[in-house]
Scaffold this motif. Structure first.
Motif, PDB file in Angstrom:
ATOM      1  N   VAL A  42       0.866  -1.186   0.000  1.00  0.00           N
ATOM      2  CA  VAL A  42       0.000   0.000   0.000  1.00  0.00           C
ATOM      3  C   VAL A  42       0.897   1.228   0.000  1.00  0.00           C
ATOM      4  CG1 VAL A  42      -1.850  -1.188   1.246  1.00  0.00           C
ATOM      5  CG2 VAL A  42      -0.182   0.157   2.526  1.00  0.00           C
ATOM      6  N   PRO A  43       0.445   2.319  -0.590  1.00  0.00           N
ATOM      7  CA  PRO A  43       1.276   3.529  -0.614  1.00  0.00           C
ATOM      8  C   PRO A  43       1.390   4.164   0.764  1.00  0.00           C
ATOM      9  CG  PRO A  43      -0.873   3.960  -1.574  1.00  0.00           C
ATOM     10  CD  PRO A  43      -0.808   2.480  -1.343  1.00  0.00           C
ATOM     11  N   ARG A  44       2.568   4.708   1.054  1.00  0.00           N
ATOM     12  CA  ARG A  44       2.760   5.457   2.291  1.00  0.00           C
ATOM     13  C   ARG A  44       2.743   6.935   1.951  1.00  0.00           C
ATOM     14  NH1 ARG A  44       7.044   7.895   4.298  1.00  0.00           N
ATOM     15  NH2 ARG A  44       8.506   6.797   2.925  1.00  0.00           N
ATOM     16  N   LEU A  56       3.213  -0.374  11.843  1.00  0.00           N
ATOM     17  CA  LEU A  56       1.842  -0.783  11.531  1.00  0.00           C
ATOM     18  C   LEU A  56       1.754  -2.180  10.941  1.00  0.00           C
ATOM     19  CD1 LEU A  56       0.503   2.479   9.827  1.00  0.00           C
ATOM     20  CD2 LEU A  56       0.002   1.694  12.151  1.00  0.00           C
ATOM     21  N   SER A  57       2.777  -2.580  10.221  1.00  0.00           N
ATOM     22  CA  SER A  57       2.638  -3.751   9.360  1.00  0.00           C
ATOM     23  C   SER A  57       2.625  -5.087  10.091  1.00  0.00           C
ATOM     24  CB  SER A  57       3.745  -3.748   8.308  1.00  0.00           C
ATOM     25  OG  SER A  57       5.006  -3.711   8.940  1.00  0.00           O
ATOM     26  N   ALA A  58       2.955  -5.118  11.358  1.00  0.00           N
ATOM     27  CA  ALA A  58       2.812  -6.340  12.143  1.00  0.00           C
ATOM     28  C   ALA A  58       1.978  -6.052  13.384  1.00  0.00           C
ATOM     29  CB  ALA A  58       4.176  -6.913  12.517  1.00  0.00           C
ATOM     30  N   ASP A 210      -3.873  -0.465   4.692  1.00  0.00           N
ATOM     31  CA  ASP A 210      -4.230   0.817   4.093  1.00  0.00           C
ATOM     32  C   ASP A 210      -5.152   1.602   5.021  1.00  0.00           C
ATOM     33  OD1 ASP A 210      -4.098   2.626   1.803  1.00  0.00           O
ATOM     34  OD2 ASP A 210      -6.196   2.133   1.477  1.00  0.00           O
ATOM     35  N   PHE A 211      -6.083   0.904   5.664  1.00  0.00           N
ATOM     36  CA  PHE A 211      -6.994   1.539   6.623  1.00  0.00           C
ATOM     37  C   PHE A 211      -6.211   2.172   7.772  1.00  0.00           C
ATOM     38  CE2 PHE A 211      -9.448   1.096  10.602  1.00  0.00           C
ATOM     39  CZ  PHE A 211     -10.549   1.883  10.305  1.00  0.00           C
ATOM     40  N   LYS A 214      -4.253   5.302   6.714  1.00  0.00           N
ATOM     41  CA  LYS A 214      -5.134   6.468   6.595  1.00  0.00           C
ATOM     42  C   LYS A 214      -5.483   7.044   7.965  1.00  0.00           C
ATOM     43  CE  LYS A 214      -7.093   5.164   2.129  1.00  0.00           C
ATOM     44  NZ  LYS A 214      -8.254   4.586   1.401  1.00  0.00           N
ATOM     45  N   LEU A 215      -5.645   6.177   8.958  1.00  0.00           N
ATOM     46  CA  LEU A 215      -5.907   6.673  10.314  1.00  0.00           C
ATOM     47  C   LEU A 215      -4.725   7.494  10.836  1.00  0.00           C
ATOM     48  CD1 LEU A 215      -7.609   3.670  12.195  1.00  0.00           C
ATOM     49  CD2 LEU A 215      -8.700   5.745  11.309  1.00  0.00           C
ATOM     50  N   VAL A 216      -3.516   7.020  10.566  1.00  0.00           N
ATOM     51  CA  VAL A 216      -2.330   7.771  10.985  1.00  0.00           C
ATOM     52  C   VAL A 216      -2.288   9.117  10.267  1.00  0.00           C
ATOM     53  CG1 VAL A 216       0.190   7.801  11.044  1.00  0.00           C
ATOM     54  CG2 VAL A 216      -1.035   5.681  11.542  1.00  0.00           C
ATOM     55  N   LYS A 217      -2.550   9.108   8.977  1.00  0.00           N
ATOM     56  CA  LYS A 217      -2.550  10.346   8.192  1.00  0.00           C
ATOM     57  C   LYS A 217      -3.555  11.347   8.743  1.00  0.00           C
ATOM     58  CE  LYS A 217      -3.397  12.107   3.505  1.00  0.00           C
ATOM     59  NZ  LYS A 217      -3.750  11.742   2.112  1.00  0.00           N
TER      60      LYS A 217
END
Length: 254
Positions: A42-44, A56-58, A210-211, A214-217
């Motif tokens: 997913v794009p960062r 986030l990824s784990a 991805d969800f 987006k929450l971090v963003k």
């Protein structure tokens, strides 16, 4: 030399500005490059740093899966009121779990070390228990609530400790299941016990990552970084991880 950022045990390339789910069944390691399928990335966005995304990824995905896929918590707040216990709430999975659970219609009781209590409160926990006290070791809610859901992120804990604090149909989701926990899970299933302990094995999904990104963003979720270490001395990061005083995530980077 291209710049990279790595979660402890899992590498993330910074220059590619991509993130991907990683989980225990795929293993992990300390390296500057890895290969990932395009449909798992997913794009960062630039608003999310590589270090923030690495956690986030784990750990982030495990917290999300335990709360949503396993426990059925709706993170838009539309679900029924739920009393949740989150153990090890200042750790990697735990600190994400508290923040995500707060987005649902939940009352959160959290346990952690005494020096981390104020930190866990800032994450959104409604009540925080010192895990070193008798009440903390017994997992008792200060307000006397019985738990509908437990997200167990701390050290192995016996069923007899959990059971008195559980509501009639409570479920415990263990993100670090041991052979003993799996045995308890099988026993409760065989005896049709309404209270159950359920192991959670991470199944990384790009849409869930991805969800979270987006929450971090949007400022609704944060990766708390305990410390950063150089890839040239990864043993320092492992030593830090072993001292059981970590808040959030450890990052290894060049």
């Amino acid at each position: 030399m291209s710049e990279h950022v790595m979660q402890l045990g899992y590498v993330r390339t910074r220059d590619a500005a991509r993130l991907w789910p990683d989980y225990k069944l795929n293993g992990g390691g300390l390296a500057e490059f890895v290969v990932a399928k395009a449909n798992l990335t997913v794009p960062r966005p630039p608003e999310v740093s590589a270090a923030e995304g690495a956690g986030l990824s784990a750990a982030g995905l495990m917290a999300h899966q335990a709360l949503t896929d396993s426990a059925g918590i709706k993170l838009d707040g539309s679900g029924k009121p739920t009393n949740i216990l989150i153990t090890g709430a200042s750790d990697g999975v735990g600190h994400y779990a508290v923040q995500l659970a707060k987005l649902g219609n939940t009352h959160i009781t959290a346990t952690c070390a005494p020096e981390h209590i104020d930190f866990v409160k800032t994450l959104g926990a409604d009540e925080v228990v010192d895990e070193t006290t008798p009440d903390g070791q017994a997992l008792e809610s200060p307000s006397g609530k019985k738990y509908d859901i437990v997200i167990h992120c701390a050290a192995p804990t016996s069923w007899s400790t959990f059971e008195p604090n559980l509501a009639s149909n409570a479920k415990i989701f263990d993100v670090n299941p041991t052979p003993s926990a799996i045995k308890t899970y099988a026993l409760k299933k065989l005896t049709f016990n309404k209270k159950q302990l359920i192991p959670v094995l991470l199944s990384g999904k790009a849409e869930n990552l991805d969800f979270l990104v987006k929450l971090v963003k949007e400022g609704k979720l944060k990766t708390v970084i305990d410390s950063k270490y150089s890839m040239s001395k990864p043993e320092d990061a492992w030593a830090k991880n072993a001292d059981n005083k970590v808040i959030g995530k450890i990052i290894v980077e060049p």
